[in-house]
Motif scaffolding. Sequence first.
Motif, PDB file in Angstrom:
ATOM      1  N   GLY A  83     -22.574 -22.687  35.161  1.00  0.00           N
ATOM      2  CA  GLY A  83     -22.452 -23.328  36.458  1.00  0.00           C
ATOM      3  C   GLY A  83     -21.919 -24.198  37.119  1.00  0.00           C
ATOM      4  O   GLY A  83     -22.402 -25.108  38.521  1.00  0.00           O
ATOM      5  N   GLU A  84     -20.580 -24.099  37.553  1.00  0.00           N
ATOM      6  CA  GLU A  84     -19.851 -23.605  39.262  1.00  0.00           C
ATOM      7  C   GLU A  84     -20.407 -22.862  40.475  1.00  0.00           C
ATOM      8  O   GLU A  84     -21.017 -22.391  40.027  1.00  0.00           O
ATOM      9  CB  GLU A  84     -18.282 -23.315  38.691  1.00  0.00           C
ATOM     10  N   GLU A  85     -19.719 -24.187  41.053  1.00  0.00           N
ATOM     11  CA  GLU A  85     -20.451 -23.340  42.878  1.00  0.00           C
ATOM     12  C   GLU A  85     -19.597 -21.810  43.093  1.00  0.00           C
ATOM     13  O   GLU A  85     -19.861 -21.487  43.461  1.00  0.00           O
ATOM     14  CB  GLU A  85     -20.370 -24.413  43.591  1.00  0.00           C
ATOM     15  N   SER A  86     -18.545 -22.107  42.559  1.00  0.00           N
ATOM     16  CA  SER A  86     -17.058 -20.968  42.228  1.00  0.00           C
ATOM     17  C   SER A  86     -16.285 -21.212  41.319  1.00  0.00           C
ATOM     18  O   SER A  86     -15.789 -22.079  40.696  1.00  0.00           O
ATOM     19  CB  SER A  86     -17.150 -20.931  43.745  1.00  0.00           C
ATOM     20  N   VAL A  87     -15.725 -19.569  41.178  1.00  0.00           N
ATOM     21  CA  VAL A  87     -14.578 -19.998  40.446  1.00  0.00           C
ATOM     22  C   VAL A  87     -13.299 -19.687  41.251  1.00  0.00           C
ATOM     23  O   VAL A  87     -12.819 -19.531  42.218  1.00  0.00           O
ATOM     24  CB  VAL A  87     -14.642 -19.824  38.762  1.00  0.00           C
ATOM     25  N   THR A  88     -11.691 -19.892  40.625  1.00  0.00           N
ATOM     26  CA  THR A  88     -10.861 -19.639  41.080  1.00  0.00           C
ATOM     27  C   THR A  88     -10.578 -18.179  40.374  1.00  0.00           C
ATOM     28  O   THR A  88     -10.424 -18.166  38.871  1.00  0.00           O
ATOM     29  CB  THR A  88      -9.842 -20.714  41.200  1.00  0.00           C
ATOM     30  N   VAL A  89      -9.484 -17.105  41.030  1.00  0.00           N
ATOM     31  CA  VAL A  89      -8.654 -16.316  40.267  1.00  0.00           C
ATOM     32  C   VAL A  89      -7.929 -17.082  38.650  1.00  0.00           C
ATOM     33  O   VAL A  89      -8.218 -16.464  37.661  1.00  0.00           O
ATOM     34  CB  VAL A  89      -7.537 -15.593  40.269  1.00  0.00           C
ATOM     35  N   ALA A  90      -6.961 -18.571  39.081  1.00  0.00           N
ATOM     36  CA  ALA A  90      -6.437 -19.148  37.984  1.00  0.00           C
ATOM     37  C   ALA A  90      -7.735 -19.550  36.947  1.00  0.00           C
ATOM     38  O   ALA A  90      -7.237 -19.443  35.318  1.00  0.00           O
ATOM     39  CB  ALA A  90      -5.923 -20.632  38.164  1.00  0.00           C
ATOM     40  N   ASP A  91      -8.779 -19.975  37.197  1.00  0.00           N
ATOM     41  CA  ASP A  91      -9.673 -20.338  35.976  1.00  0.00           C
ATOM     42  C   ASP A  91     -10.280 -18.857  35.170  1.00  0.00           C
ATOM     43  O   ASP A  91     -10.777 -19.163  33.471  1.00  0.00           O
ATOM     44  CB  ASP A  91     -11.163 -20.662  37.004  1.00  0.00           C
ATOM     45  N   LEU A  92      -9.999 -17.507  35.294  1.00  0.00           N
ATOM     46  CA  LEU A  92      -9.842 -16.604  34.320  1.00  0.00           C
ATOM     47  C   LEU A  92      -8.446 -16.206  33.667  1.00  0.00           C
ATOM     48  O   LEU A  92      -8.745 -15.488  33.047  1.00  0.00           O
ATOM     49  CB  LEU A  92     -10.035 -15.347  35.574  1.00  0.00           C
ATOM     50  N   ALA A  93      -7.576 -16.984  33.583  1.00  0.00           N
ATOM     51  CA  ALA A  93      -6.231 -16.964  33.493  1.00  0.00           C
ATOM     52  C   ALA A  93      -6.472 -16.601  31.563  1.00  0.00           C
ATOM     53  O   ALA A  93      -5.953 -15.008  31.325  1.00  0.00           O
ATOM     54  CB  ALA A  93      -5.721 -17.725  33.544  1.00  0.00           C
ATOM     55  N   ASP A  94      -7.485 -16.861  30.966  1.00  0.00           N
ATOM     56  CA  ASP A  94      -7.791 -16.980  30.068  1.00  0.00           C
ATOM     57  C   ASP A  94      -9.466 -15.652  29.012  1.00  0.00           C
ATOM     58  O   ASP A  94      -9.503 -16.305  28.109  1.00  0.00           O
ATOM     59  CB  ASP A  94      -7.532 -17.884  28.496  1.00  0.00           C
ATOM     60  N   GLU A  95     -10.071 -16.150  30.418  1.00  0.00           N
ATOM     61  CA  GLU A  95     -10.883 -15.507  29.760  1.00  0.00           C
ATOM     62  C   GLU A  95     -10.920 -13.369  29.534  1.00  0.00           C
ATOM     63  O   GLU A  95      -9.703 -12.901  30.348  1.00  0.00           O
ATOM     64  CB  GLU A  95     -11.944 -15.195  31.163  1.00  0.00           C
ATOM     65  N   PRO A  96     -11.554 -13.151  28.662  1.00  0.00           N
ATOM     66  CA  PRO A  96     -11.608 -11.537  28.529  1.00  0.00           C
ATOM     67  C   PRO A  96     -11.789 -11.064  30.162  1.00  0.00           C
ATOM     68  O   PRO A  96     -13.550 -11.587  30.061  1.00  0.00           O
ATOM     69  CB  PRO A  96     -11.534 -11.516  27.147  1.00  0.00           C
ATOM     70  N   VAL A  97     -11.666  -9.916  30.864  1.00  0.00           N
ATOM     71  CA  VAL A  97     -12.153  -9.278  31.351  1.00  0.00           C
ATOM     72  C   VAL A  97     -12.579  -7.667  31.321  1.00  0.00           C
ATOM     73  O   VAL A  97     -11.270  -7.381  30.471  1.00  0.00           O
ATOM     74  CB  VAL A  97     -11.690  -9.168  33.033  1.00  0.00           C
ATOM     75  N   VAL A  98     -13.690  -7.739  31.281  1.00  0.00           N
ATOM     76  CA  VAL A  98     -14.144  -6.405  30.995  1.00  0.00           C
ATOM     77  C   VAL A  98     -13.315  -5.046  31.382  1.00  0.00           C
ATOM     78  O   VAL A  98     -12.463  -4.534  33.182  1.00  0.00           O
ATOM     79  CB  VAL A  98     -15.474  -5.242  31.421  1.00  0.00           C
ATOM     80  N   ARG A  99     -12.509  -3.975  30.713  1.00  0.00           N
ATOM     81  CA  ARG A  99     -12.013  -2.568  30.896  1.00  0.00           C
ATOM     82  C   ARG A  99     -12.659  -1.723  31.253  1.00  0.00           C
ATOM     83  O   ARG A  99     -13.636  -1.278  30.242  1.00  0.00           O
ATOM     84  CB  ARG A  99     -10.704  -2.833  29.714  1.00  0.00           C
ATOM     85  N   TRP A 100     -12.769  -1.480  32.118  1.00  0.00           N
ATOM     86  CA  TRP A 100     -13.189   0.289  32.825  1.00  0.00           C
ATOM     87  C   TRP A 100     -12.615   2.335  32.105  1.00  0.00           C
ATOM     88  O   TRP A 100     -11.104   1.771  32.058  1.00  0.00           O
ATOM     89  CB  TRP A 100     -13.645   0.385  33.470  1.00  0.00           C
ATOM     90  N   THR A 101     -13.742   2.426  30.904  1.00  0.00           N
ATOM     91  CA  THR A 101     -12.600   3.487  30.449  1.00  0.00           C
ATOM     92  C   THR A 101     -12.878   4.616  31.875  1.00  0.00           C
ATOM     93  O   THR A 101     -13.918   4.311  32.316  1.00  0.00           O
ATOM     94  CB  THR A 101     -12.984   3.957  29.356  1.00  0.00           C
ATOM     95  N   GLY A 102     -12.391   5.591  32.225  1.00  0.00           N
ATOM     96  CA  GLY A 102     -12.381   6.663  33.269  1.00  0.00           C
ATOM     97  C   GLY A 102     -12.324   5.490  34.119  1.00  0.00           C
ATOM     98  O   GLY A 102     -11.527   5.241  34.341  1.00  0.00           O
ATOM     99  N   ALA A 103     -12.803   6.312  35.511  1.00  0.00           N
ATOM    100  CA  ALA A 103     -12.476   5.582  37.212  1.00  0.00           C
ATOM    101  C   ALA A 103     -13.144   3.807  36.946  1.00  0.00           C
ATOM    102  O   ALA A 103     -14.358   3.579  36.449  1.00  0.00           O
ATOM    103  CB  ALA A 103     -13.336   6.066  37.565  1.00  0.00           C
TER     104      ALA A 103
END
Length: 298
Positions: A178-198
């Motif tokens: 529901g946020e209007e925007s987020v910052t890089v700091a907001d993602l510090a503890d969030e798991p971010v998908v990793r891509w295999t291959g390219a």
Amino acid sequence: MGGMEIRQLRYFLAVAEERNFTRAAERLSMTQPALSRAIRELEKDVGSPLFLRTHRDVALTPVGEVMFEEAKALVTQVGHATSRVRRAAEELALLTATGPGCDAALLDDLVRAYNATGPARPARAAVGTADDQLDRLRSGTADVALWRAPVTGGVLDGVPLRRERLVVMVADRHPLAGEESVTVADLADEPVVRWTGANPQAMSPHLWPSGPPGRPGPEVSDGLQMLAVVRLGQAVSIGAVPGFDTPAPEGIARVPLADGPTAELRLVWLRERATPAVRRFARHSAAFLADRPGPVTG
């Protein structure tokens, strides 16, 4: 020379230029006995020896000297004719613009707008994956491609279309949804998908020299897997918004990344295949997007 084939003339020229059957066979990617038989058949058609053979090398006979000049002219003429025919075929064929599946709506916009101008060579859209665009250009199955990675190495040429701000994709029940925007700091503890291959271009190392935000999340190999992981709340994903006003997939929310880098969207093509039709499509696409800035353009 009525019964001779261009293939035979190319064989003859290779031997005449190399002055050696073995080297000529290597150059032609064929066996030396097969090349020798082809030359003997050519000499039989001509009715005269073309080479004086020694233990190591060969030399042209007087008839061979005449054949050498005539063969060079004929092979060159055939090469020029082939090039002209190929250029004519390229001009008459549909121009193919490609991009990853997430850009399908944008590709459709560009192609429809271009074809509305009534070009001599209309365009069509073809969707691939984020990492097969260069292969499509090299194979000739596409003429131009949407591109967000750096253009390096001198192989590609292109025009910038727009700069895109990145967004974070989260499950629609995620606290950040529901946020209007987020910052890089907001993602510090969030798991971010990793891509295999390219990596997708929005996650390319050139955009994140110190590494992407967040912590490593589940591995995915394609867009459908990524959407499933995000929809289940197992991780978040970072990308660019495709097309104009494209709704988020069901069960997913997009939140602008306020302080993230911007990705440059370009239209690229192989430098050696910069036909007039390709350049016309590129100019029109750049002008079209300049008049219609996307919702994430910086």
